[in-house]
Motif scaffolding. Structure first.
Motif, PDB file in Angstrom:
ATOM      1  N   GLN A  39      -7.085  23.860  37.151  1.00 27.53           N
ATOM      2  CA  GLN A  39      -6.262  24.067  35.948  1.00 27.53           C
ATOM      3  C   GLN A  39      -4.815  23.628  36.156  1.00 27.53           C
ATOM      4  O   GLN A  39      -4.279  23.762  37.253  1.00 27.53           O
ATOM      5  N   ASN A  41      -1.900  24.856  36.224  1.00 26.95           N
ATOM      6  CA  ASN A  41      -1.200  26.148  36.203  1.00 26.95           C
ATOM      7  C   ASN A  41      -0.031  26.186  37.185  1.00 26.95           C
ATOM      8  O   ASN A  41       0.605  27.199  37.364  1.00 26.95           O
ATOM      9  N   SER A 135      -4.185  33.690  31.518  1.00 25.96           N
ATOM     10  CA  SER A 135      -3.780  33.258  32.865  1.00 25.96           C
ATOM     11  C   SER A 135      -2.263  33.296  32.990  1.00 25.96           C
ATOM     12  O   SER A 135      -1.563  33.833  32.146  1.00 25.96           O
TER      13      SER A 135
END
Length: 338
Positions: A39, A41, A135
């Motif tokens: 991801q 992130n 998240s």
């Protein structure tokens, strides 16, 4: 989300302190090199501050860490508060000032929850956490000085890309500014926090994005290669192994495999060596080279040949990682299927 937060902060930082008034953002790291795995992130954002007429003094024998001082007293008097008694520019003081501004300013970001993570010892980054249910995104803000002057002597014989990207490209790169990031040198006798480390992330990004020996490699109508795929796999392998053995492998980071990958690009300079259909072969070749480096405890910095990224006191860790990689290689990479 990241762009919104960073733009807000850059505006605020420029207004809060005259030294920071010409700060610019630059993106670095895997997301922007298009080699991010899993991801999106984690982001690295460099906040770049132009400086003029600085003097660099090596702080050790790696050729990577420097003390920075001004050749003449800076026109902008605001800089004086960041100088040590001996005139050295303190990375620690600058980071502290920047951190304070950011800590105050995140409170003014209204439409999302942004916090500043606790300071990690020796890390050059100020880490922001952006809550993005379910998240969380982390953004590393890295304070960077940019000086338009020639690269220090320690880089003279590095960046051996003549066979791969060409002599002209190497010359062009070496005419670019020097970047220095606020990074504590752990080898210093007294840890004062006033060292800066050379950074070449702007050049690495360009080499990874324009990676072909031929100009048309990976262009829309050009032949495709597997270089980026290879780097992604190397990073993914290290990431997976670090998750399984966090303690033994804590000293390793993606920069180790990125460096091994760049050396591999030099050893196999032709696009035909990286043909798209040869990904598994290329990946195993890169890994073989990396394992070899681990066994010898010798991984040369790509731009600073005298600097070994694997310190000799960590030999046991290097051997541990080389064993783990060899097990993966011989068993068809079980860690990829977990």
């Amino acid at each position: 989300l990241v762009n919104k937060v960073v733009s807000h902060l850059v505006q605020a930082i420029r207004g809060k302190d005259s030294c920071f008034s010409s700060i610019e953002r630059q993106s670095a790291g895997s997301y922007y090199e298009h080699v991010k795995i899993s991801q999106p992130n984690e982001f690295d954002i460099m906040l770049v501050m132009p400086v003029t007429r600085i003097q660099l003094d090596e702080s050790d024998d790696t050729g990577a860490y420097y003390y920075v001082s001004f050749k003449r007293s800076p026109k902008e008097k605001g800089w004086l508060k960041f100088l040590e008694e001996d005139g050295k520019l303190s990375a620690f003081k600058m980071l502290q000032a920047l951190r304070e501004i950011i800590k105050q300013e995140v409170k003014n970001i209204k439409d999302m929850e942004v916090t500043v993570a606790r300071k990690k010892a020796g890390s050059p980054a100020i880490t922001l956490q952006i809550k993005n249910p379910p998240s969380e995104i982390s953004v590393d803000i890295i304070l960077t000085l940019e000086a338009q002057q020639s690269w220090p002597p320690s880089t003279q014989t590095g960046l051996k890309i003549e066979q791969w990207l060409g002599t002209k490209k190497r010359r062009d790169f070496r005419f670019r500014s020097i970047y220095l990031v606020a990074k504590q040198n752990k080898r210093e006798k007294v840890l004062r926090g006033n060292t800066w480390r050379l950074s070449f992330s702007h050049i690495e990004k360009e080499m990874i994005n324009n990676h072909g020996n031929s100009k048309t490699c990976c262009e829309s109508d050009g032949p495709k290669c597997c270089r980026k795929g290879c780097l992604k796999l190397l990073k993914f392998l290290l990431e997976q192994l670090k998750m399984k053995h966090p303690k033994e492998l804590e000293k390793f980071c993606s920069y180790h495999v990125k460096t091994a990958f760049l050396h591999s690009c030099v050893m196999w300079p032709n696009d035909t060596d990286w043909h798209l259909g040869k990904l598994d072969h290329a990946f195993q070749q890169c890994l073989g080279f990396f394992v070899d480096c681990l066994q010898k405890s010798q991984l040369t910095h790509f731009f600073i040949p005298q600097y070994n990224l694997l310190s000799l006191e960590d030999k046991a860790r290097h051997h541990f990682l080389s064993r783990k990689i060899s097990q993966e290689l011989n068993n068809g990479f079980p860690v990829f299927h977990e």
